[in-house]
Design an enzyme around this catalytic site. Structure first.
Site, PDB file in Angstrom:
ATOM      1  CG  ASP A 263      -0.267 -29.151  47.459  1.00  0.00           C
ATOM      2  OD1 ASP A 263      -0.800 -28.599  48.429  1.00  0.00           O
ATOM      3  OD2 ASP A 263      -0.522 -28.879  46.162  1.00  0.00           O
ATOM      4  CG  ASP A 264      -0.771 -26.658  52.307  1.00  0.00           C
ATOM      5  OD1 ASP A 264      -1.261 -27.663  52.875  1.00  0.00           O
ATOM      6  OD2 ASP A 264      -1.245 -25.494  52.592  1.00  0.00           O
TER       7      ASP A 264
ATOM      8  CG  ASP B  30     -12.876 -29.454  53.947  1.00  0.00           C
ATOM      9  OD1 ASP B  30     -13.869 -29.072  53.276  1.00  0.00           O
ATOM     10  OD2 ASP B  30     -12.100 -28.588  54.487  1.00  0.00           O
TER      11      ASP B  30
ATOM     12  NE  ARG C 219       1.205 -25.061  47.619  1.00  0.00           N
ATOM     13  CZ  ARG C 219      -0.035 -24.420  47.910  1.00  0.00           C
ATOM     14  NH1 ARG C 219      -0.850 -25.709  48.398  1.00  0.00           N
ATOM     15  NH2 ARG C 219      -0.254 -23.527  48.224  1.00  0.00           N
TER      16      ARG C 219
ATOM     17  CG  HIS D 116      -2.922 -22.844  55.359  1.00  0.00           C
ATOM     18  ND1 HIS D 116      -3.404 -23.821  54.823  1.00  0.00           N
ATOM     19  CD2 HIS D 116      -3.686 -21.487  55.218  1.00  0.00           C
ATOM     20  CE1 HIS D 116      -4.318 -23.490  54.160  1.00  0.00           C
ATOM     21  NE2 HIS D 116      -4.682 -22.346  54.463  1.00  0.00           N
TER      22      HIS D 116
END
Length: 380
Positions: free
Chosen positions: A202-203, A291, A130, A315
């Protein structure tokens, strides 16, 4: 007789004219000074006893008739109690984050890259799979503002970029490991002295131009929590307040998978619950991931509402619905799987889906066509 009536009428008219002149020429009363406004505001909130009571506390007193109602003697004390009662009672039914979407906001302050701290959370097993893609695309243009937080040493990665932080946290994808990394991110941001803290995964592809435009429309000294919730209602959690006592708590949070940003003014107020390792103990109070813990501190403890922004994408949403004509306006993008199908933005470009499954390379060439490895004849 007529003369006498006429004389009386003239005297009455003269008296009325004199009264009007006196009213018009009299000085208006001076406006109340701020302190007097505050006293009037408190008096308007006061009950028959003349003592103001914070909204929400009346409801609590009604639910527990024997409970004393806290008296309020100043505006600062009133707003402090208002925040606390909002946390205890929860948000009003149908409450939602303030939207940031709509017409562009005017610029509040110009921002340079050195004003923003972008924390990229990753794990060592994804350094090649990634991070290499991010280093090749958006990070290559913005190394000064990007800091990578991982869980293992990687000399090759450290040579490639100087902003790698080994958190020494566990590599597990657990609540504790995620909160451990977020705690390090927060402390490093505070130490940096920068104006804005932004967290991404990291995406995520970060469109820094759009990010700077968005952040520049808010003063960094004010309380600003920007992001996109993944739920359509506030999350419900159980807050542990002591060894044997828990209570329900409700709050919105911005999903970390889409990225979120916090102003320095707000980050400093988070310090009692987030700095120096306190973040992990705060996360344990609600037993939720990193989060969610950010949202708990900001919304439930500090009473600052999340500003919803549709320019952040994870995503967890259908990325095919992001219009290709508006890609340059989006702050973050992502990729992955959605309903068992490949999930990425739809964009025509120089790379096939097989060669560029995330579509990050195609997006990067769309935003930065002068990149050395972008085909010059690319059509978008």
């Amino acid at each position: 007789m007529l003369k006498r009536c006429g004389r009386r009428l003239l005297l009455a008219l003269a008296g009325a004219l004199l009264a009007c002149l006196l009213v018009l020429t009299a000085d208006p009363p001076p406006p109340p000074v701020p302190a007097e406004r505050g006293r009037r505001a408190l008096r308007s909130l006061a009950g028959p006893s003349g003592v103001a009571t914070a909204p929400g506390l009346e409801a609590a007193a009604a639910a527990a008739p024997g409970a004393p109602v806290r008296e309020v003697h100043s505006l600062s004390e009133y707003f402090s109690l208002l925040t606390r009662s909002r946390r205890d009672v929860g948000p009003p039914p149908g409450g939602a984050p303030r939207p940031a979407d709509g017409p562009p906001r005017p610029l509040a302050e110009p921002l340079a890259p050195r004003d923003v701290f972008i924390a990229v959370k990753t794990t060592k097993k994804f350094h090649r799979a990634r991070l290499d893609l991010l280093l090749e695309t958006w990070i290559s243009r913005h190394e000064e503002m990007t800091f990578i937080f991982t869980d293992g040493e990687d000399e090759a990665l450290a040579r490639r970029t100087g902003h790698v932080v080994n958190t020494n946290c566990s590599a597990a994808h657990s609540r504790q490991a995620l909160s451990c990394k977020m705690a390090v991110e927060y402390d490093r941001f505070i130490e940096s002295g920068r104006k804005w803290f932004c967290h991404v995964d990291d995406d995520n592809y970060v469109n820094v131009r759009a990010l700077l435009r968005l952040l520049g429309s808010y003063p960094h000294t004010q309380d600003v929590y920007l992001g996109k919730p993944s739920l359509d209602r506030p999350i419900q959690a159980t807050e542990r307040v002591s060894e044997n006592k828990v209570r329900p708590v409700h709050f919105w949070f911005a999903t970390g998978g889409a990225g979120f940003c916090i102003s320095r003014g707000l980050a400093l107020k988070m310090s009692p619950w987030a700095s120096g390792g306190h973040f992990m103990s705060t996360a344990e109070r609600i037993r939720l991931p990193d989060d969610c813990t950010i949202g708990y501190i900001v919304e439930a403890l500090l009473g600052v509402p999340l500003v919803r922004c549709g320019l952040f994408h994870s995503h967890l949403e259908n990325l095919q619905q992001v219009p290709a004509s508006e890609l340059h306006e989006q702050v973050t993008l992502s990729y992955g799987m959605f309903e068992n199908k490949r999930n990425s933005v739809h964009i025509k470009g120089p790379f096939s889906v097989e060669a560029d499954p995330s579509r990050f390379r195609s997006v990067h060439c769309h935003l930065y066509p002068d990149t050395s490895w972008c085909p010059r004849s690319a059509i978008f």
